[in-house]
Design a protein around this motif. Structure first.
Motif, PDB file in Angstrom:
ATOM      1  N   PHE A 176      42.856  30.921  32.917  1.00 40.83           N
ATOM      2  CA  PHE A 176      42.258  30.651  34.225  1.00 40.83           C
ATOM      3  C   PHE A 176      42.253  29.143  34.457  1.00 40.83           C
ATOM      4  O   PHE A 176      41.738  28.378  33.655  1.00 40.83           O
ATOM      5  N   LEU A 191      44.525  33.810  36.507  1.00 41.17           N
ATOM      6  CA  LEU A 191      43.533  33.556  37.547  1.00 41.17           C
ATOM      7  C   LEU A 191      43.588  32.088  37.952  1.00 41.17           C
ATOM      8  O   LEU A 191      43.588  31.203  37.101  1.00 41.17           O
ATOM      9  N   LEU A 222      35.798  38.180  32.104  1.00 43.30           N
ATOM     10  CA  LEU A 222      37.200  38.040  32.474  1.00 43.30           C
ATOM     11  C   LEU A 222      38.033  38.965  31.595  1.00 43.30           C
ATOM     12  O   LEU A 222      38.081  38.798  30.373  1.00 43.30           O
TER      13      LEU A 222
END
Length: 266
Positions: free
Chosen positions: A94, A176, A74
């Protein structure tokens, strides 16, 4: 470099069966060598029938389940290599929206308590006034009246609860969002409202999103690109309209053929 890159990801489980004297151990390959990438600001649709491994994949990316092997990179950092404490810190970037908002919301916490707890993860030592204004903005962002902040989850409809769950996911200001079947438990009219909300949030906040569903009709409306999963593996991927127009894999063709069609009227 892609914002999220998954390389040869494997998530296996051991299933014990047989008798006490003659036990057997079977390996369940829920995710079996998945590789994919997602660009910043993209909505990726992940589709497949129940049991294909898509929810296990989402929970592995979230690090709610640790992978057996592989990488989850990520923004240049491999989450699979981080210790649990570091993963918790990185999880601010996220967040996940689950299928059942009632089960994912604490019934004993008001909307304000739920959102303020999530905001505080990113903003330690925040003032009361700043907290109140952030909660109001979050509720307005997801289309809810700020006056609802003193209510509890049981006082809302299913669609409203899902909006609250989305607001909670947005509260730590992630980049995200992983949405696991977020509209499957909602009425069709409410589904469209939530899908439009997710589209609006992507445009306004620049979110990157993985949208998981078994409904190809839903994912066609929302996703830029679609990945089809079957028995723990990716069997096809492509731009949404191209995949619908010319599916290559037999399993994808079967999924498309199963989409209900309106009967012709005379």
């Amino acid at each position: 470099m892609a914002y999220l890159e998954i390389r040869d990801l494997q998530t296996h489980f051991k299933k014990r069966s047989g008798s006490l004297l003659a036990p057997t151990v079977e390996t369940i390959r829920a995710v079996d060598g998945v590789s994919l990438s997602i660009e910043r600001g993209e909505i990726l649709g992940l589709v497949g029938e129940s049991g294909c491994g898509k929810s296990t994949l989402s929970r592995t990316v979230m690090q709610l389940i640790r992978p057996t092997a592989g990488s989850i990179i990520l923004n240049g950092e491999d989450l699979a290599q981080l210790p649990a404490g570091e993963v918790r810190k990185r999880r601010l970037d996220f967040q996940m929206v689950f299928q059942d908002p009632y089960a994912s919301l604490n019934p004993r916490m008001t909307v304000f308590s739920t959102l303020s707890e999530a905001i505080r993860q990113r903003h330690r030592g925040i003032s009361r006034a700043d907290m109140e204004s952030r909660v109001v903005r979050l509720l307005e962002t997801v289309g809810l009246d700020p006056r609802f902040q003193k209510k509890y989850p049981h006082e809302f409809s299913g669609g409203q609860r899902q909006r609250i769950a989305i607001a909670r996911a947005l509260a730590p200001e992630p980049k995200l969002i992983i949405a696991d079947e977020p509209v499957s438990a909602l009425d069709v009219s409410i589904q469209s409202q939530i899908l439009n909300l997710l589209k609006k949030l992507r445009a306004e906040l620049g979110l990157t999103m993985i949208f998981i569903t078994h409904d190809l009709g839903v994912v066609r409306y929302l996703a830029d690109r679609i990945v089809v999963m079957y028995k723990g593996k990716i069997v096809e991927e492509g731009e949404a309209e191209a995949l619908f127009a010319n599916p290559q894999n037999a399993y994808t063709q079967k999924l498309l053929a199963a989409i209900p069609k309106l009967a012709a009227t005379v």
